[in-house]
Design a protein around this motif. Structure first.
Motif, PDB file in Angstrom:
ATOM      1  N   VAL A 199       0.848  -1.191   0.000  1.00 19.05           N
ATOM      2  CA  VAL A 199       0.000   0.000   0.000  1.00 19.05           C
ATOM      3  C   VAL A 199       0.883   1.240   0.000  1.00 19.05           C
ATOM      4  O   VAL A 199       1.787   1.349   0.825  1.00 19.05           O
ATOM      5  CB  VAL A 199      -0.939   0.008   1.221  1.00 19.05           C
ATOM      6  CG1 VAL A 199      -1.776   1.282   1.235  1.00 19.05           C
ATOM      7  CG2 VAL A 199      -1.832  -1.221   1.217  1.00 19.05           C
ATOM      8  N   GLN A 200       0.595   2.149  -0.919  1.00 13.55           N
ATOM      9  CA  GLN A 200       1.340   3.404  -0.984  1.00 13.55           C
ATOM     10  C   GLN A 200       0.370   4.577  -0.989  1.00 13.55           C
ATOM     11  O   GLN A 200      -0.724   4.490  -1.564  1.00 13.55           O
ATOM     12  CB  GLN A 200       2.214   3.455  -2.236  1.00 13.55           C
ATOM     13  CG  GLN A 200       3.375   2.466  -2.210  1.00 13.55           C
ATOM     14  CD  GLN A 200       4.315   2.648  -3.378  1.00 13.55           C
ATOM     15  OE1 GLN A 200       3.888   2.929  -4.489  1.00 13.55           O
ATOM     16  NE2 GLN A 200       5.614   2.507  -3.123  1.00 13.55           N
ATOM     17  N   LEU A 201       0.781   5.649  -0.347  1.00 19.99           N
ATOM     18  CA  LEU A 201      -0.040   6.847  -0.286  1.00 19.99           C
ATOM     19  C   LEU A 201       0.808   8.039  -0.719  1.00 19.99           C
ATOM     20  O   LEU A 201       1.962   8.166  -0.295  1.00 19.99           O
ATOM     21  CB  LEU A 201      -0.568   7.097   1.129  1.00 19.99           C
ATOM     22  CG  LEU A 201      -1.431   6.005   1.741  1.00 19.99           C
ATOM     23  CD1 LEU A 201      -0.586   5.034   2.553  1.00 19.99           C
ATOM     24  CD2 LEU A 201      -2.516   6.597   2.622  1.00 19.99           C
ATOM     25  N   VAL A 202       0.238   8.900  -1.522  1.00 19.72           N
ATOM     26  CA  VAL A 202       0.941  10.089  -1.999  1.00 19.72           C
ATOM     27  C   VAL A 202       0.034  11.302  -1.808  1.00 19.72           C
ATOM     28  O   VAL A 202      -1.076  11.340  -2.341  1.00 19.72           O
ATOM     29  CB  VAL A 202       1.328   9.967  -3.485  1.00 19.72           C
ATOM     30  CG1 VAL A 202       2.023  11.246  -3.953  1.00 19.72           C
ATOM     31  CG2 VAL A 202       2.235   8.766  -3.709  1.00 19.72           C
ATOM     32  N   GLU A 203       0.538  12.274  -1.025  1.00 22.44           N
ATOM     33  CA  GLU A 203      -0.206  13.497  -0.781  1.00 22.44           C
ATOM     34  C   GLU A 203       0.225  14.589  -1.766  1.00 22.44           C
ATOM     35  O   GLU A 203       1.369  14.614  -2.229  1.00 22.44           O
ATOM     36  CB  GLU A 203       0.023  14.029   0.639  1.00 22.44           C
ATOM     37  CG  GLU A 203      -0.285  13.067   1.760  1.00 22.44           C
ATOM     38  CD  GLU A 203       0.946  12.336   2.248  1.00 22.44           C
ATOM     39  OE1 GLU A 203       0.966  11.901   3.414  1.00 22.44           O
ATOM     40  OE2 GLU A 203       1.905  12.194   1.451  1.00 22.44           O
ATOM     41  N   SER A 204      -0.684  15.482  -2.022  1.00 23.23           N
ATOM     42  CA  SER A 204      -0.380  16.667  -2.824  1.00 23.23           C
ATOM     43  C   SER A 204      -1.361  17.764  -2.447  1.00 23.23           C
ATOM     44  O   SER A 204      -2.345  17.514  -1.737  1.00 23.23           O
ATOM     45  CB  SER A 204      -0.480  16.366  -4.324  1.00 23.23           C
ATOM     46  OG  SER A 204      -1.790  15.969  -4.669  1.00 23.23           O
ATOM     47  N   GLY A 205      -1.055  18.981  -2.915  1.00 25.35           N
ATOM     48  CA  GLY A 205      -1.985  20.085  -2.711  1.00 25.35           C
ATOM     49  C   GLY A 205      -1.567  21.093  -1.667  1.00 25.35           C
ATOM     50  O   GLY A 205      -2.236  22.104  -1.472  1.00 25.35           O
ATOM     51  N   GLY A 206      -0.472  20.819  -0.978  1.00 26.24           N
ATOM     52  CA  GLY A 206      -0.012  21.786   0.006  1.00 26.24           C
ATOM     53  C   GLY A 206       0.555  23.020  -0.679  1.00 26.24           C
ATOM     54  O   GLY A 206       0.701  23.081  -1.896  1.00 26.24           O
ATOM     55  N   GLY A 207       0.861  24.009   0.136  1.00 27.99           N
ATOM     56  CA  GLY A 207       1.424  25.237  -0.412  1.00 27.99           C
ATOM     57  C   GLY A 207       1.385  26.368   0.583  1.00 27.99           C
ATOM     58  O   GLY A 207       1.125  26.150   1.774  1.00 27.99           O
ATOM     59  N   LEU A 208       1.655  27.551   0.084  1.00 21.17           N
ATOM     60  CA  LEU A 208       1.640  28.771   0.895  1.00 21.17           C
ATOM     61  C   LEU A 208       0.351  29.533   0.599  1.00 21.17           C
ATOM     62  O   LEU A 208       0.017  29.780  -0.563  1.00 21.17           O
ATOM     63  CB  LEU A 208       2.848  29.638   0.555  1.00 21.17           C
ATOM     64  CG  LEU A 208       2.915  31.022   1.205  1.00 21.17           C
ATOM     65  CD1 LEU A 208       3.015  30.900   2.714  1.00 21.17           C
ATOM     66  CD2 LEU A 208       4.106  31.797   0.621  1.00 21.17           C
ATOM     67  N   VAL A 209      -0.359  29.888   1.649  1.00 24.41           N
ATOM     68  CA  VAL A 209      -1.623  30.596   1.489  1.00 24.41           C
ATOM     69  C   VAL A 209      -1.754  31.629   2.599  1.00 24.41           C
ATOM     70  O   VAL A 209      -1.201  31.445   3.696  1.00 24.41           O
ATOM     71  CB  VAL A 209      -2.813  29.596   1.510  1.00 24.41           C
ATOM     72  CG1 VAL A 209      -2.929  28.908   2.859  1.00 24.41           C
ATOM     73  CG2 VAL A 209      -4.115  30.266   1.110  1.00 24.41           C
ATOM     74  N   GLN A 210      -2.451  32.692   2.319  1.00 19.90           N
ATOM     75  CA  GLN A 210      -2.682  33.702   3.356  1.00 19.90           C
ATOM     76  C   GLN A 210      -3.777  33.246   4.307  1.00 19.90           C
ATOM     77  O   GLN A 210      -4.642  32.440   3.938  1.00 19.90           O
ATOM     78  CB  GLN A 210      -3.080  35.026   2.702  1.00 19.90           C
ATOM     79  CG  GLN A 210      -1.946  35.726   1.981  1.00 19.90           C
ATOM     80  CD  GLN A 210      -2.333  37.120   1.524  1.00 19.90           C
ATOM     81  OE1 GLN A 210      -3.501  37.395   1.263  1.00 19.90           O
ATOM     82  NE2 GLN A 210      -1.354  38.006   1.421  1.00 19.90           N
ATOM     83  N   ALA A 211      -3.734  33.755   5.502  1.00 20.68           N
ATOM     84  CA  ALA A 211      -4.779  33.446   6.475  1.00 20.68           C
ATOM     85  C   ALA A 211      -6.146  33.792   5.891  1.00 20.68           C
ATOM     86  O   ALA A 211      -6.314  34.826   5.238  1.00 20.68           O
ATOM     87  CB  ALA A 211      -4.540  34.229   7.766  1.00 20.68           C
ATOM     88  N   GLY A 212      -7.093  32.896   6.120  1.00 21.02           N
ATOM     89  CA  GLY A 212      -8.425  33.060   5.551  1.00 21.02           C
ATOM     90  C   GLY A 212      -8.605  32.362   4.220  1.00 21.02           C
ATOM     91  O   GLY A 212      -9.736  32.241   3.725  1.00 21.02           O
ATOM     92  N   GLY A 213      -7.502  31.914   3.637  1.00 24.17           N
ATOM     93  CA  GLY A 213      -7.553  31.248   2.346  1.00 24.17           C
ATOM     94  C   GLY A 213      -7.907  29.781   2.451  1.00 24.17           C
ATOM     95  O   GLY A 213      -8.214  29.274   3.538  1.00 24.17           O
ATOM     96  N   SER A 214      -7.841  29.091   1.315  1.00 23.96           N
ATOM     97  CA  SER A 214      -8.226  27.682   1.239  1.00 23.96           C
ATOM     98  C   SER A 214      -7.174  26.864   0.503  1.00 23.96           C
ATOM     99  O   SER A 214      -6.460  27.378  -0.361  1.00 23.96           O
ATOM    100  CB  SER A 214      -9.562  27.543   0.501  1.00 23.96           C
ATOM    101  OG  SER A 214     -10.604  28.224   1.163  1.00 23.96           O
ATOM    102  N   LEU A 215      -7.119  25.611   0.856  1.00 23.17           N
ATOM    103  CA  LEU A 215      -6.318  24.625   0.137  1.00 23.17           C
ATOM    104  C   LEU A 215      -7.088  23.319   0.113  1.00 23.17           C
ATOM    105  O   LEU A 215      -7.873  23.036   1.022  1.00 23.17           O
ATOM    106  CB  LEU A 215      -4.964  24.392   0.810  1.00 23.17           C
ATOM    107  CG  LEU A 215      -3.872  25.448   0.640  1.00 23.17           C
ATOM    108  CD1 LEU A 215      -2.685  25.102   1.541  1.00 23.17           C
ATOM    109  CD2 LEU A 215      -3.440  25.574  -0.800  1.00 23.17           C
ATOM    110  N   ARG A 216      -6.827  22.516  -0.917  1.00 19.76           N
ATOM    111  CA  ARG A 216      -7.415  21.186  -1.002  1.00 19.76           C
ATOM    112  C   ARG A 216      -6.299  20.170  -1.119  1.00 19.76           C
ATOM    113  O   ARG A 216      -5.562  20.163  -2.107  1.00 19.76           O
ATOM    114  CB  ARG A 216      -8.336  21.077  -2.213  1.00 19.76           C
ATOM    115  CG  ARG A 216      -9.133  19.788  -2.276  1.00 19.76           C
ATOM    116  CD  ARG A 216      -9.783  19.620  -3.623  1.00 19.76           C
ATOM    117  NE  ARG A 216     -10.812  18.601  -3.636  1.00 19.76           N
ATOM    118  CZ  ARG A 216     -11.142  17.889  -4.713  1.00 19.76           C
ATOM    119  NH1 ARG A 216     -10.512  18.106  -5.856  1.00 19.76           N
ATOM    120  NH2 ARG A 216     -12.100  16.987  -4.654  1.00 19.76           N
ATOM    121  N   LEU A 217      -6.187  19.343  -0.102  1.00 18.07           N
ATOM    122  CA  LEU A 217      -5.186  18.295  -0.107  1.00 18.07           C
ATOM    123  C   LEU A 217      -5.766  17.027  -0.718  1.00 18.07           C
ATOM    124  O   LEU A 217      -6.942  16.710  -0.523  1.00 18.07           O
ATOM    125  CB  LEU A 217      -4.706  18.004   1.314  1.00 18.07           C
ATOM    126  CG  LEU A 217      -4.148  19.186   2.106  1.00 18.07           C
ATOM    127  CD1 LEU A 217      -3.628  18.700   3.465  1.00 18.07           C
ATOM    128  CD2 LEU A 217      -3.084  19.929   1.348  1.00 18.07           C
TER     129      LEU A 217
END
Length: 121
Positions: A1-19
């Motif tokens: 079993v392997q898992l790979v994450e993506s979607g991180g980054g730099l965002v300002q407070a109040g912003g959104s990200l989808r991992l």
């Protein structure tokens, strides 16, 4: 079993990200998949978990109302939508999986490599 994450980054407070966590080597049916995070100098903490066997979802108290976990069986993927991000959400985020129950995910051997989330204030 392997898992790979993506979607991180730099965002300002109040912003959104989808991992995104892509799982290979097994199907997500009857598995639980959790998101964890670890900030520098702090203990790892569970952020959210979804159990594919019964559909139950769990959230860290500070994530409730801001984060949403979901899954896509066709893509063998689990997502963490993070809204209204705060500086204290800054951490490396990991996904992990174990059979059936969210309660045993923290003890699993199946972890991704992590993705950095940085929230600037």
């Amino acid at each position: 079993v392997q898992l790979v994450e993506s979607g991180g980054g730099l965002v300002q407070a109040g912003g959104s990200l989808r991992l995104t966590c892509i799982v290979s080597g097994t199907t997500l049916e009857n598995y639980a998949i959790g998101w964890f995070r670890q900030a520098p100098g702090k203990e790892r903490e569970g952020v959210s978990c979804i159990s594919r066997s019964d559909g139950s979802k769990y959230y860290l108290d500070s994530a409730k109302g801001r984060f949403t976990i979901s899954s896509d069986n066709a893509k063998n993927a689990v997502f963490l939508q993070m809204n209204s991000l705060k500086s204290e959400d800054t951490a490396v985020y990991y996904c992990a999986t174990a059979p059936f129950s969210c309660s045993i995910v923290p003890d699993t051997n199946y972890w991704g490599q992590g993705t950095q989330v940085t929230v600037s204030s």
